[in-house]
Write a protein that holds these residues in place. Sequence first.
Motif, PDB file in Angstrom:
ATOM      1  N   LEU A  45     -64.712  62.525 -10.885  1.00 56.83           N
ATOM      2  CA  LEU A  45     -65.178  61.220 -11.339  1.00 56.83           C
ATOM      3  C   LEU A  45     -64.731  60.110 -10.378  1.00 56.83           C
ATOM      4  O   LEU A  45     -65.504  59.202 -10.048  1.00 56.83           O
ATOM      5  N   GLU A  46     -63.480  60.213  -9.925  1.00 57.18           N
ATOM      6  CA  GLU A  46     -63.002  59.222  -8.949  1.00 57.18           C
ATOM      7  C   GLU A  46     -63.799  59.302  -7.647  1.00 57.18           C
ATOM      8  O   GLU A  46     -64.149  58.285  -7.051  1.00 57.18           O
ATOM      9  N   GLU A  47     -64.083  60.576  -7.207  1.00 58.80           N
ATOM     10  CA  GLU A  47     -64.903  60.735  -6.005  1.00 58.80           C
ATOM     11  C   GLU A  47     -66.290  60.116  -6.197  1.00 58.80           C
ATOM     12  O   GLU A  47     -66.816  59.441  -5.317  1.00 58.80           O
ATOM     13  N   LYS A  48     -66.865  60.384  -7.398  1.00 56.67           N
ATOM     14  CA  LYS A  48     -68.184  59.825  -7.701  1.00 56.67           C
ATOM     15  C   LYS A  48     -68.112  58.295  -7.729  1.00 56.67           C
ATOM     16  O   LYS A  48     -69.026  57.617  -7.238  1.00 56.67           O
ATOM     17  N   ASP A  49     -67.040  57.753  -8.304  1.00 57.37           N
ATOM     18  CA  ASP A  49     -66.866  56.296  -8.322  1.00 57.37           C
ATOM     19  C   ASP A  49     -66.789  55.749  -6.891  1.00 57.37           C
ATOM     20  O   ASP A  49     -67.390  54.709  -6.576  1.00 57.37           O
ATOM     21  N   ASP A  50     -66.054  56.483  -6.019  1.00 53.10           N
ATOM     22  CA  ASP A  50     -65.977  56.071  -4.616  1.00 53.10           C
ATOM     23  C   ASP A  50     -67.356  56.116  -3.954  1.00 53.10           C
ATOM     24  O   ASP A  50     -67.743  55.202  -3.216  1.00 53.10           O
ATOM     25  N   GLU A  51     -68.098  57.204  -4.247  1.00 52.02           N
ATOM     26  CA  GLU A  51     -69.448  57.311  -3.677  1.00 52.02           C
ATOM     27  C   GLU A  51     -70.345  56.194  -4.197  1.00 52.02           C
ATOM     28  O   GLU A  51     -71.131  55.602  -3.437  1.00 52.02           O
ATOM     29  N   ILE A  52     -70.227  55.898  -5.509  1.00 51.61           N
ATOM     30  CA  ILE A  52     -71.032  54.816  -6.094  1.00 51.61           C
ATOM     31  C   ILE A  52     -70.681  53.493  -5.436  1.00 51.61           C
ATOM     32  O   ILE A  52     -71.567  52.687  -5.125  1.00 51.61           O
ATOM     33  N   GLU A  53     -69.393  53.274  -5.179  1.00 51.67           N
ATOM     34  CA  GLU A  53     -68.972  52.031  -4.514  1.00 51.67           C
ATOM     35  C   GLU A  53     -69.545  51.955  -3.102  1.00 51.67           C
ATOM     36  O   GLU A  53     -70.017  50.903  -2.653  1.00 51.67           O
ATOM     37  N   ILE A  54     -69.500  53.108  -2.408  1.00 54.75           N
ATOM     38  CA  ILE A  54     -70.069  53.158  -1.054  1.00 54.75           C
ATOM     39  C   ILE A  54     -71.569  52.869  -1.110  1.00 54.75           C
ATOM     40  O   ILE A  54     -72.105  52.082  -0.314  1.00 54.75           O
ATOM     41  N   PHE A  55     -72.262  53.514  -2.081  1.00 52.20           N
ATOM     42  CA  PHE A  55     -73.697  53.274  -2.236  1.00 52.20           C
ATOM     43  C   PHE A  55     -73.978  51.813  -2.562  1.00 52.20           C
ATOM     44  O   PHE A  55     -74.932  51.225  -2.070  1.00 52.20           O
ATOM     45  N   ARG A  56     -73.127  51.225  -3.416  1.00 49.51           N
ATOM     46  CA  ARG A  56     -73.323  49.819  -3.785  1.00 49.51           C
ATOM     47  C   ARG A  56     -73.168  48.920  -2.554  1.00 49.51           C
ATOM     48  O   ARG A  56     -73.971  48.005  -2.330  1.00 49.51           O
ATOM     49  N   LYS A  57     -72.122  49.219  -1.748  1.00 49.34           N
ATOM     50  CA  LYS A  57     -71.924  48.422  -0.530  1.00 49.34           C
ATOM     51  C   LYS A  57     -73.104  48.580   0.431  1.00 49.34           C
ATOM     52  O   LYS A  57     -73.585  47.609   1.008  1.00 49.34           O
ATOM     53  N   ASP A  58     -73.552  49.864   0.579  1.00 50.63           N
ATOM     54  CA  ASP A  58     -74.709  50.114   1.434  1.00 50.63           C
ATOM     55  C   ASP A  58     -75.949  49.382   0.918  1.00 50.63           C
ATOM     56  O   ASP A  58     -76.725  48.806   1.685  1.00 50.63           O
ATOM     57  N   SER A  59     -76.112  49.418  -0.419  1.00 47.78           N
ATOM     58  CA  SER A  59     -77.262  48.747  -1.031  1.00 47.78           C
ATOM     59  C   SER A  59     -77.197  47.241  -0.788  1.00 47.78           C
ATOM     60  O   SER A  59     -78.204  46.616  -0.430  1.00 47.78           O
ATOM     61  N   ASP A  60     -76.008  46.649  -0.953  1.00 47.78           N
ATOM     62  CA  ASP A  60     -75.847  45.213  -0.695  1.00 47.78           C
ATOM     63  C   ASP A  60     -76.131  44.890   0.776  1.00 47.78           C
ATOM     64  O   ASP A  60     -76.806  43.901   1.088  1.00 47.78           O
TER      65      ASP A  60
END
Length: 195
Positions: A45-60
């Motif tokens: 879940l933490e890894e997924k949260d990190d990936e989601i954060e990375i995706f969010r940054k990439d999306s921004d």
Amino acid sequence: KDQFVRLFTSEFDSTGLEKIDSSIDDLQVEVRKLRGCLKAKNGELEEKDDEIEIFRKDSDRLRGELEEKCTQFQQQQSETCSLKKMMAVREKELGRIERYQAECRVLRERLALVESVEKTIRGSKQEVATEMMKYQGDSSPAASNRLATILVMLKREYELMSGKKKEASDERDKVRKELIQNRSERQKLETRVKI
């Protein structure tokens, strides 16, 4: 705990206690497994949260780039529109200049023709022949000579006609003067007759 065990031992036989002990051990093993699974899931879940954060940054970042590209595209469209208008104006100016150049070319040709005719009319036979050779080249000197002769004859005819015109004008002026004199004399005679 001892009391608890005694209580169970009095009511259950020894096989029942063994079963309970084994089920407690099994439960503890299950709990450990579940804790391990939970820990693993929490890690995932933490890894997924990190990936989601990375995706969010990439999306921004991509959204920012897209907005920048849209702004650049709009600016380029505006510049293209301005350039098209400038090109239309330049094309009109170019068309006008080309028309002026064509008119100038025609006027130059007419001027050259008038100058050539003037040289022909005022020049001698040799000058006319030289002028004709300049335009026709050395390939037809006989034709140039003939044309020069004709032009000189025309020049003489023109001079003759100009002379006759001058004589006619002089004659007209002479007749006019005589007519004016005759009128004045007639008026004098009429005044004498009336007196």
